[in-house]
Design a protein around this motif. Structure first.
Motif, PDB file in Angstrom:
ATOM      1  N   ARG A   1      37.398  42.704  35.731  1.00 39.30           N
ATOM      2  CA  ARG A   1      35.987  43.087  35.743  1.00 39.30           C
ATOM      3  C   ARG A   1      35.591  43.571  37.131  1.00 39.30           C
ATOM      4  O   ARG A   1      35.913  42.939  38.145  1.00 39.30           O
TER       5      ARG A   1
ATOM      6  N   ALA B   1      33.108  36.492  37.533  1.00 41.74           N
ATOM      7  CA  ALA B   1      34.310  36.741  36.732  1.00 41.74           C
ATOM      8  C   ALA B   1      35.433  35.774  37.065  1.00 41.74           C
ATOM      9  O   ALA B   1      36.545  35.926  36.565  1.00 41.74           O
TER      10      ALA B   1
ATOM     11  N   VAL C   1      37.891  44.289  41.846  1.00 39.91           N
ATOM     12  CA  VAL C   1      38.034  44.018  40.414  1.00 39.91           C
ATOM     13  C   VAL C   1      38.669  42.647  40.286  1.00 39.91           C
ATOM     14  O   VAL C   1      39.805  42.426  40.723  1.00 39.91           O
TER      15      VAL C   1
END
Length: 341
Positions: free
Chosen positions: A294, A268, A290
């Motif tokens: 994501r 990500a 995160v």
């Protein structure tokens, strides 16, 4: 004796048998098996795991910095263990051509004395002239708590770690090293001197909060230049990697990984130089990461500290530490919400 009078005794006996069975099931088959936190010289931290496989013993070790590495061999004898790790070195001629490859074997020996592991690591010198010996101690790590229900966790009021003006609330972790941290345009920046050709890079200090924390959720933004590298240490123990890894295959050393321990489930990261968001949750020795919205690590167990940790004990409070000795990096909007117990 009446059959009914035997019932309480039978129930008591069954309970005792069950309790003893649970005790033996919980105890390792060998007193050395399990996970150990290692106290190394100069305050460094390490980690050792010894585990029984089908007819043999395996293990991994973390020695100070770097990655968790597999052991080449593990031998148990009573309350003593001997383990080895092998690394390859290249021998070069005056022109820099590789003329020979050799394997150097380091040996770790330790004995369990009471509840403390006491040992020595012996490493052959690369020039073939003698050995370097280091003594260490170890303590058994307690079993990890169950995976927490993050939906039921209550987080407290936000704590602004960086005020956008100066380094209030932050100190250099290594006060004897040059400090390349500062503030520019409301951003926390690390600008170490450029590396001179043919010379090793000059070491600069890591930066840590004066305050210490236990469990929390930390949000921040970070920008890492091309080929640069940093890291965010949760409680000073677990490094969340910050690196220019856009476009690379998934790896436990990429952006957002728990360094050498937990590999992101998806890639990500953004290209180098762009601002990226991180939400880092540490609860009951489990981590959630995160990255840019994501979930890349989802409430996964932390079996031990990572390289460069400030200590081996996963139960002690610790600071937020930003790695500054690997290259330039910028941070902003660092906000921490502690877990309410």
């Amino acid at each position: 004796m009446h059959p009914r009078s035997l019932l309480p005794r039978a129930l008591l006996l069954a309970g005792l048998v069950a309790a003893v069975s649970r005790l033996f099931a919980a105890a390792p088959a060998d007193p050395l098996l399990g996970r150990w936190g290692l106290a190394l010289p100069n305050g460094s931290a390490g980690w050792l795991e010894l585990k029984a496989e089908a007819g043999w013993v395996d293990g991994s070790i973390l020695w100070g910095g770097g990655s968790v590495l597999p052991l080449a061999s593990v031998t148990l004898e009573g309350r003593a263990v001997t383990a080895t790790r092998v690394r390859e070195v290249e021998r070069k001629d005056a022109a820099g051509r590789v003329v020979r490859r050799q394997q150097l074997t380091e040996t770790v020996t330790a004995r369990l004395e009471g509840d403390e592991l006491r040992g020595t690591r012996v490493v052959p010198r690369p020039n073939g002239q003698g050995f370097d010996r280091t003594e260490f101690t170890g303590r058994r790590l307690a079993p990890l708590p169950p995976r927490p229900d993050l939906a039921a966790v209550r987080f407290g009021s936000p704590v602004m770690l960086f005020n956008g003006r100066d380094l209030t609330g932050w100190v250099a972790q290594e006060p004897r090293l040059a400090n390349a941290w500062g503030v520019a345009d409301g951003v926390l920046v690390n600008r170490p001197p450029a590396r001179e050709p043919g010379k090793p890079a000059a070491r600069t200090a890591n930066l840590r909060t004066s305050a210490e924390f236990t469990d929390f959720r930390l949000t921040l933004e970070v920008s890492v230049p091309a080929r640069s590298n940093s890291g965010v240490y949760l409680r000073g123990l677990y490094e969340v990697q910050v690196a220019d890894s856009h476009g690379k295959a998934l790896d436990s050393h990429n952006m957002g990984a728990i360094y050498s321990r937990l590999t992101p489930a998806v890639a990500a990261e953004k290209p180098a130089g762009e601002w990226q968001t991180l939400e880092l949750t540490l609860v009951d020795q489990h981590a959630t990461v995160v990255l840019n919205g994501r979930v890349i690590i989802d409430n996964q167990p932390l079996w031990g500290v990572t390289g460069g940790a400030l200590g081996w004990d996963p139960l002690r409070p610790g600071p937020i530490l930003l790695q500054g000795d690997h290259g330039p990096v910028s941070y902003r909007n660092l906000v921490l919400r502690p877990v309410q117990r």
